[in-house]
Scaffold this active site. Sequence first.
Site, PDB file in Angstrom:
ATOM      1  N   LYS A  57       0.829  -1.209   0.000  1.00 57.04           N
ATOM      2  CA  LYS A  57       0.000   0.000   0.000  1.00 57.04           C
ATOM      3  C   LYS A  57       0.862   1.258   0.000  1.00 57.04           C
ATOM      4  CE  LYS A  57      -3.919  -2.159   2.285  1.00 57.04           C
ATOM      5  NZ  LYS A  57      -4.776  -2.190   3.477  1.00 57.04           N
ATOM      6  N   SER A  73      -0.284   1.024   6.146  1.00 57.38           N
ATOM      7  CA  SER A  73      -0.490   0.079   7.236  1.00 57.38           C
ATOM      8  C   SER A  73      -1.565  -0.923   6.865  1.00 57.38           C
ATOM      9  CB  SER A  73      -0.871   0.806   8.528  1.00 57.38           C
ATOM     10  OG  SER A  73      -2.099   1.462   8.365  1.00 57.38           O
ATOM     11  N   ASP A  74      -1.591  -1.996   7.618  1.00 55.77           N
ATOM     12  CA  ASP A  74      -2.621  -3.004   7.407  1.00 55.77           C
ATOM     13  C   ASP A  74      -2.765  -3.796   8.701  1.00 55.77           C
ATOM     14  OD1 ASP A  74      -4.293  -3.972   5.003  1.00 55.77           O
ATOM     15  OD2 ASP A  74      -3.725  -5.823   6.020  1.00 55.77           O
ATOM     16  N   GLN A  75      -3.827  -4.534   8.807  1.00 54.56           N
ATOM     17  CA  GLN A  75      -4.022  -5.434   9.934  1.00 54.56           C
ATOM     18  C   GLN A  75      -4.759  -6.667   9.436  1.00 54.56           C
ATOM     19  OE1 GLN A  75      -6.231  -3.020  12.689  1.00 54.56           O
ATOM     20  NE2 GLN A  75      -8.170  -3.861  12.047  1.00 54.56           N
TER      21      GLN A  75
END
Length: 146
Positions: A57, A73-75
């Site tokens: 991203k 960011s990611d989760q």
Amino acid sequence: MTAPVFEEVVLASTSTMRKALMDALGIPYVVEAPGVDEVVPTGTPPQHAVALLAERKARAVYARKPKALIIGSDQLASLHGSTLGKPEDAKAARAQLASLRGRVAGLRGAGPMLAKRRAIQQATVDVENWRRFVQPAPAPWAVPRR
């Protein structure tokens, strides 16, 4: 040595949770949807998958805004070392939450920051949060309707 100067800070995410975190910092920023494929190879460990997605991203937005400080960011949720996919709709989300009842699941997040210099600099923060789901079933209000 002088600190780098950026034209803007860009959040490479449209997540309302990540926007809330940025708002809490109190610094000006803009949001840019990364528009990337969020599929990772089957069997990728959750800690690698989340870092891969966060970097993907950030790099996508960096390609469009190379003079900005990019925060990607990611989760991902995981259960017994396997990544749980993102539910496609509210019905799938309710079913996924119900399947976690009484089990310990994790939520893992990562957030590389990309900045223009001679090379891309990256700092990754990996946060792991384990929860035991004990609710008898997800309440209808717990999953947003689309």
